[in-house]
Design a protein around this motif. Structure first.
Motif, PDB file in Angstrom:
ATOM      1  N   PRO A   1      13.123 -32.343 -12.940  1.00 22.70           N
ATOM      2  CA  PRO A   1      12.233 -31.610 -13.831  1.00 22.70           C
ATOM      3  C   PRO A   1      10.801 -31.649 -13.297  1.00 22.70           C
ATOM      4  O   PRO A   1      10.373 -32.631 -12.705  1.00 22.70           O
ATOM      5  N   SER A   2      10.076 -30.574 -13.491  1.00 22.20           N
ATOM      6  CA  SER A   2       8.670 -30.560 -13.105  1.00 22.20           C
ATOM      7  C   SER A   2       7.975 -29.362 -13.734  1.00 22.20           C
ATOM      8  O   SER A   2       8.588 -28.313 -13.927  1.00 22.20           O
ATOM      9  N   ALA A   3       6.712 -29.536 -14.018  1.00 24.50           N
ATOM     10  CA  ALA A   3       5.886 -28.436 -14.503  1.00 24.50           C
ATOM     11  C   ALA A   3       5.041 -27.880 -13.365  1.00 24.50           C
ATOM     12  O   ALA A   3       4.169 -27.048 -13.588  1.00 24.50           O
TER      13      ALA A   3
ATOM     14  N   ASP B   1       4.110 -23.890 -16.041  1.00 17.06           N
ATOM     15  CA  ASP B   1       4.181 -23.591 -17.461  1.00 17.06           C
ATOM     16  C   ASP B   1       3.596 -24.775 -18.221  1.00 17.06           C
ATOM     17  O   ASP B   1       3.899 -25.920 -17.919  1.00 17.06           O
ATOM     18  N   ASN B   2       2.763 -24.505 -19.188  1.00 12.41           N
ATOM     19  CA  ASN B   2       2.164 -25.582 -19.977  1.00 12.41           C
ATOM     20  C   ASN B   2       3.084 -26.090 -21.071  1.00 12.41           C
ATOM     21  O   ASN B   2       2.851 -27.140 -21.645  1.00 12.41           O
ATOM     22  N   GLU B   3       4.134 -25.351 -21.394  1.00 15.93           N
ATOM     23  CA  GLU B   3       5.019 -25.708 -22.500  1.00 15.93           C
ATOM     24  C   GLU B   3       6.000 -26.822 -22.119  1.00 15.93           C
ATOM     25  O   GLU B   3       5.949 -27.912 -22.632  1.00 15.93           O
ATOM     26  N   GLU B   4       6.931 -26.523 -21.238  1.00 14.28           N
ATOM     27  CA  GLU B   4       7.973 -27.481 -20.864  1.00 14.28           C
ATOM     28  C   GLU B   4       8.178 -27.468 -19.362  1.00 14.28           C
ATOM     29  O   GLU B   4       7.940 -26.462 -18.707  1.00 14.28           O
ATOM     30  N   PRO B   5       8.648 -28.595 -18.815  1.00 16.63           N
ATOM     31  CA  PRO B   5       8.934 -28.604 -17.372  1.00 16.63           C
ATOM     32  C   PRO B   5      10.144 -27.728 -17.031  1.00 16.63           C
ATOM     33  O   PRO B   5      11.046 -27.579 -17.832  1.00 16.63           O
ATOM     34  N   PHE B   6      10.103 -27.146 -15.873  1.00 21.80           N
ATOM     35  CA  PHE B   6      11.220 -26.368 -15.357  1.00 21.80           C
ATOM     36  C   PHE B   6      12.258 -27.312 -14.776  1.00 21.80           C
ATOM     37  O   PHE B   6      11.944 -28.427 -14.367  1.00 21.80           O
ATOM     38  N   THR B   7      13.476 -26.833 -14.663  1.00 23.94           N
ATOM     39  CA  THR B   7      14.526 -27.582 -13.988  1.00 23.94           C
ATOM     40  C   THR B   7      14.715 -26.973 -12.609  1.00 23.94           C
ATOM     41  O   THR B   7      14.988 -25.781 -12.478  1.00 23.94           O
TER      42      THR B   7
ATOM     43  N   THR C   1      13.962 -23.257  -8.719  1.00 26.36           N
ATOM     44  CA  THR C   1      14.373 -22.746 -10.024  1.00 26.36           C
ATOM     45  C   THR C   1      15.283 -21.547  -9.818  1.00 26.36           C
ATOM     46  O   THR C   1      15.418 -21.032  -8.696  1.00 26.36           O
TER      47      THR C   1
ATOM     48  N   GLY D   1      14.731 -36.884 -16.749  1.00 29.78           N
ATOM     49  CA  GLY D   1      13.822 -36.217 -17.652  1.00 29.78           C
ATOM     50  C   GLY D   1      13.495 -37.100 -18.814  1.00 29.78           C
ATOM     51  O   GLY D   1      12.714 -36.978 -19.613  1.00 29.78           O
TER      52      GLY D   1
END
Length: 157
Positions: free
Chosen positions: A82-84, A93-99, A113, A157
């Motif tokens: 996971p990472s933002a 993205d400021n909301e949630e980390p991407f996978t 991604t 995560g």
């Protein structure tokens, strides 16, 4: 040394100094040295670690070193991270980390991604070089964690 798809001494040192514990190695390399006609020959014989006591040879003998097979390194890489942030450190993205998913090619390894954004990438002259580079990055980014009880785990995560 013949290519057994295991790390050479330099690669093994890099992994160790990056923080990969010797207990994760699946081979030891027995090195013998002989001088023939003024030339030093080095013979290296990989030996599969069958028991934890086998690893003691790498810890106590100057003629043995720990090594990791390509298969072991790939097995140790997490399937996802996971990472933002992307590979350049830009916020995605400021909301949630991407996978980011593990993608293995002929001589490269990446975490990307579904829409192609890359978080980590490594390449080399062969897949083993890329696996060593990626393991160094995974350790640096703390995606590989060690438990106190000796069991290892991946960051989930």
């Amino acid at each position: 040394m013949r290519n057994y798809s295991i790390t050479n001494l330099e690669q093994s040192k890099r992994l160790f100094y990056a923080g990969l514990k010797l207990r994760t190695a699946d081979y030891i390399v027995d090195s013998t040295f002989e001088k023939v006609d003024g030339v030093m020959n080095v013979r290296e014989k990989p030996i599969r670690i069958e028991a934890p006591s086998d690893l003691k040879k790498a810890e106590t003998s100057k003629y043995h070193s720990a090594a990791w097979s390509l298969g072991k390194l790939i097995h140790m890489l997490p399937d996802t991270i996971p990472s933002a942030y992307d590979e350049d450190g830009n916020v995605i993205d400021n909301e949630e980390p991407f996978t980011f998913k593990l993608v293995i090619n002929r001589n490269s390894i990446k975490y990307v991604t579904d829409n192609g954004i890359c978080r980590l990438s490594a390449s080399g002259s062969c897949l083993l070089d890329a696996a060593v580079d990626m393991m160094e990055k995974i350790l640096k980014e703390s995606y590989y964690l060690y438990k106190d009880d000796g069991e290892d785990e991946w960051y989930d995560g």
